[in-house]
Design a protein around this motif. Structure first.
Motif, PDB file in Angstrom:
ATOM      1  N   PRO A  50      -3.404 -17.034   3.539  1.00  0.00           N
ATOM      2  CA  PRO A  50      -2.233 -16.516   4.820  1.00  0.00           C
ATOM      3  C   PRO A  50      -1.876 -17.330   6.148  1.00  0.00           C
ATOM      4  N   PHE A  51      -2.225 -19.000   5.816  1.00  0.00           N
ATOM      5  CA  PHE A  51      -1.884 -19.701   6.717  1.00  0.00           C
ATOM      6  C   PHE A  51      -0.750 -20.758   6.605  1.00  0.00           C
ATOM      7  N   THR A  52      -0.034 -20.505   5.190  1.00  0.00           N
ATOM      8  CA  THR A  52       1.230 -21.115   4.828  1.00  0.00           C
ATOM      9  C   THR A  52       1.979 -20.149   5.438  1.00  0.00           C
ATOM     10  N   ALA A 103      -4.080 -30.671  -7.195  1.00  0.00           N
ATOM     11  CA  ALA A 103      -3.843 -30.538  -5.472  1.00  0.00           C
ATOM     12  C   ALA A 103      -2.761 -29.105  -5.303  1.00  0.00           C
ATOM     13  N   GLY A 104      -3.169 -28.714  -4.231  1.00  0.00           N
ATOM     14  CA  GLY A 104      -2.127 -27.756  -3.446  1.00  0.00           C
ATOM     15  C   GLY A 104      -2.875 -27.755  -2.266  1.00  0.00           C
ATOM     16  N   GLY A 105      -1.254 -26.741  -1.457  1.00  0.00           N
ATOM     17  CA  GLY A 105      -1.184 -26.999   0.267  1.00  0.00           C
ATOM     18  C   GLY A 105       0.145 -26.466   0.508  1.00  0.00           C
ATOM     19  N   ALA A 118       7.472 -20.161   0.128  1.00  0.00           N
ATOM     20  CA  ALA A 118       6.473 -20.449   1.091  1.00  0.00           C
ATOM     21  C   ALA A 118       7.586 -21.503   1.132  1.00  0.00           C
ATOM     22  N   ARG A 119       6.721 -22.747   1.511  1.00  0.00           N
ATOM     23  CA  ARG A 119       6.983 -23.812   2.187  1.00  0.00           C
ATOM     24  C   ARG A 119       5.037 -24.889   1.338  1.00  0.00           C
ATOM     25  N   ALA A 120       4.913 -23.859   0.004  1.00  0.00           N
ATOM     26  CA  ALA A 120       4.048 -24.604  -0.595  1.00  0.00           C
ATOM     27  C   ALA A 120       3.855 -24.783  -2.130  1.00  0.00           C
ATOM     28  N   TYR A 121       3.369 -26.350  -2.130  1.00  0.00           N
ATOM     29  CA  TYR A 121       3.563 -27.489  -3.420  1.00  0.00           C
ATOM     30  C   TYR A 121       2.599 -27.231  -4.063  1.00  0.00           C
ATOM     31  N   HIS A 179       2.275 -28.451  11.561  1.00  0.00           N
ATOM     32  CA  HIS A 179       1.325 -29.164  10.292  1.00  0.00           C
ATOM     33  C   HIS A 179       1.132 -28.645   9.128  1.00  0.00           C
ATOM     34  N   GLY A 180       0.733 -29.475   8.355  1.00  0.00           N
ATOM     35  CA  GLY A 180       0.645 -29.184   6.743  1.00  0.00           C
ATOM     36  C   GLY A 180      -0.766 -29.942   5.364  1.00  0.00           C
ATOM     37  N   GLY A 181      -0.767 -30.031   5.352  1.00  0.00           N
ATOM     38  CA  GLY A 181      -1.429 -30.436   4.264  1.00  0.00           C
ATOM     39  C   GLY A 181      -2.019 -30.633   3.196  1.00  0.00           C
TER      40      GLY A 181
END
Ligand code: ASP
Length: 588
Positions: free
Chosen positions: A454-456, A488-490, A475-478, A532-534
């Motif tokens: 939920p923080f994505t 990996a995922g973030g 989503a800005r997810a990868y 921020h992101g990770g």
């Protein structure tokens, strides 16, 4: 017991040591008594050295040598000699020399182990897990553990040079859902309250960004109380990363750098950068997976356009209900027998498909049970869209988008196996999968869930759709994928409390619930949170792939079984009544 400390390890002696007096310590690997002379392979972590007992050289040592058995622990003193001609062993680095023993101390006897301490062992894995300390004595397991060690060091060193700061985050934390079930720890001092073990340090690392740490990493244990599918562990290790003032590109750049050094230092492979990218949508349509294996082509092709006016009921329904018709071309498989085709039909049915349409491509027609439903025009278009040639076989599936694509994706992998498309010398295939949907619809509970967590952050231009059209929000997810494995995922995170509140709302989490569960994070965002992101790497899987193993248990020192049990120490286990009482717990 008196013993001399080793002067060398069992992997160290070479011809340059000939005539030297040495002391070796180690385990008896094998023992050959040729009557009058005893040869022992002495083993430690570093290798194997042959030691020799001869009565004429030293009778006292020879007498003791007679009673030695496998896995006895000994210390020997002796002289290095050139092995007699014809007895050299080119398979081991110490193979040109051996040691003539003139003193031996038996440091410990050993029971006969339940399996041989050797590579290529063929025994039940449960037995290996029960006696893991012996399993870890085997060379191939030691190599895996040493590889893992090396990969920790490479990661730590890399992040250090990139200005990252390693921070430990709590193992006892507040229970906050991140997709899986929490492991709970009852509190003795706070009656009726519980800690949770972190599913990942997600919120802590975001808080560290609010604190201004800027670049964080940690090699960290995470805990998820899930039914363990195939190759999962209830506790596993991540390389966890978070960065401030970044967008996706910055995260990619740093992670690609890490992959580059890993490949170079572990496998001596020069990884070409940048790593290619595919959107989730493309990945699903072409490969039927959000973690496609790109070591081979075999692309799926969407056929909605070809069949847009089809009278064939199945296709018509699919197109009307916004579904997908997807095709796969199996080159040269046109002569598959009915039996083989039935087998593949069963394969997709087991995955939930209604059936499999197949067509043999002939000179200027197709041969298939469904052929009569199609016009010549459709067949012509089908052939050219798929580049089908005489002798090929066409598979088609149709139905709901994601489900149908993913079943075809499984068929793609199955065909790759049958056609042996993955060559043993295939280059490692890395790729980023991007633009995941923000939400995932769950049929069972009839609600949306966060696909990542939920923080994505959603794409900012998609925020407006969050209420009316949640399924369309990107989503800005990868994810980073290696040879068909997600490694990996973030994501780029939400860093403002209003958007975070909106996200919770979209997930059906009430204000009170959000405040109770995530209040600390939302409050922190009110004090100046940087963008921020990770990302987090599944470290066990990464090591497994670099080690060329098929299970993460092969690269974890003390893993649990697939039912989450430790066969060695017998956990989980019953505890004392007294312990339970202290924890205010009553068992039913
Ligand atoms: N915490 C996430 C996970 O464990 C990774 C991330 O978003 O950085 O999957």
């Amino acid at each position: 017991m008196q013993f001399k400390r080793r002067t060398h390890t069992c992997g160290e002696l070479r011809e340059s040591h000939i005539e030297e007096s040495v002391v070796l310590n180690g385990w008896v690997d094998t023992r050959r008594d040729l009557g009058g002379v005893i040869f022992i392979d002495l083993r430690d972590r570093y290798g194997i050295t042959q030691i020799v007992f001869e009565p004429t050289y030293n009778n006292e040592a020879y007498e003791i040598g007679k009673d030695l058995r496998s896995e006895y622990v000994i210390s020997v003193e002796g002289k290095v000699r050139q092995r007699p001609e014809g007895t050299e062993n080119s398979a081991i680095p110490t193979g040109l020399v051996d040691v003539m023993v003139d003193k031996i101390v038996l440091l410990n006897e050993a029971k006969t182990p339940p399996f041989q301490i050797k590579d290529g062992l063929d025994v039940n894995e449960d037995l290996r897990l029960k006696y893991r300390y012996l399993d870890l004595r085997r060379n191939e397991m030691q190599q895996n553990i040493l590889l893992r060690h090396k990969m920790y060091q490479i990661a730590r060193n890399y992040f250090d040079t990139q200005n990252f700061c390693e921070v430990e985050t709590p193992v006892l934390m507040k229970s906050t859902p991140e997709g899986a079930r929490d492991f709970l720890v009852p509190s003795r001092m706070h009656k009726g309250k519980f800690y949770a073990l972190p599913q990942s340090p997600q919120q802590y690392k975001q808080l560290l960004m609010v604190s201004g740490l800027d670049r964080y990493f940690q090699i960290v244990k995470c805990f998820r109380d899930e039914d363990l599918r195939a190759d999962r562990q209830p506790e596993f290790t991540q390389i966890d990363v978070e960065m401030s003032f970044v967008d996706t590109e910055d995260v990619f750049e740093v992670m690609e750098g890490l992959m580059k050094v890993m490949f170079k230092e572990v496998l001596d492979y020069d990884l070409k950068l940048p790593i290619p990218r595919l959107s989730f949508k493309e990945a699903m349509e072409k490969y039927g997976s959000d973690k496609p294996d790109l070591r081979f082509d075999l692309e799926m092709v969407t056929l909605n356009e070809v069949f847009k006016n089809s009278d064939f009921r199945v296709f018509k329904d699919t197109i009307e209900s916004d579904g997908i018709i997807t095709g796969l071309l199996a080159k040269g498989c046109g002569e598959y027998t009915r039996n083989q085709l039935d087998g593949l039909t069963d394969f997709v049915k087991k995955l939930g498909s209604g059936g499999l349409i197949w067509m043999r491509v002939k000179e200027d027609t197709i041969e298939a049970p469904v052929a009569k439903f199609f016009t010549d025009e459709e067949i012509k278009n089908l052939r050219s869209t798929l580049n089908a040639e005489t002798g090929d076989l066409i598979f088609i599936l149709s139905g709901k988008r994601l489900k149908t694509l993913s079943i075809m994706g499984s068929l793609r992998l199955e065909m790759a196996k049958r056609l042996e498309l993955i060559k043993s010398d295939a280059k490692p295939a890395l790729l980023w999968v991007t633009d995941f949907p923000l939400f995932e619809w769950d049929e069972e509970t009839q609600r949306f869930y966060a696909m990542h967590h939920p923080f994505t952050s959603p794409y900012l231009e998609d925020i407006d759709k969050m209420e009316a059209n949640p399924g369309d929000v990107r989503a800005r997810a990868y994810d980073l994928v290696l040879n068909g494995n997600e490694i990996a995922g973030g994501s780029i995170r939400i860093h403002n409390s209003e958007l975070q509140a909106k996200m919770f709302k979209a997930l059906g989490i009430s204000d009170e619930e959000a405040q109770m569960k995530f209040g600390f994070l939302m409050n922190a965002f009110k004090y100046g949170a940087p963008p921020h992101g990770g990302i987090a790497f599944g470290f066990d899987r990464l090591v497994m792939l670099f080690a060329g193993e098929n299970s993460i248990r092969e690269v974890i020192a003390f893993p649990k079984t697939s039912s989450g049990a430790s066969l060695m120490d017998d956990s989980p286990s019953i505890v004392d009544e007294h312990q339970l009482k202290e924890l205010h717990i009553k068992l039913r």
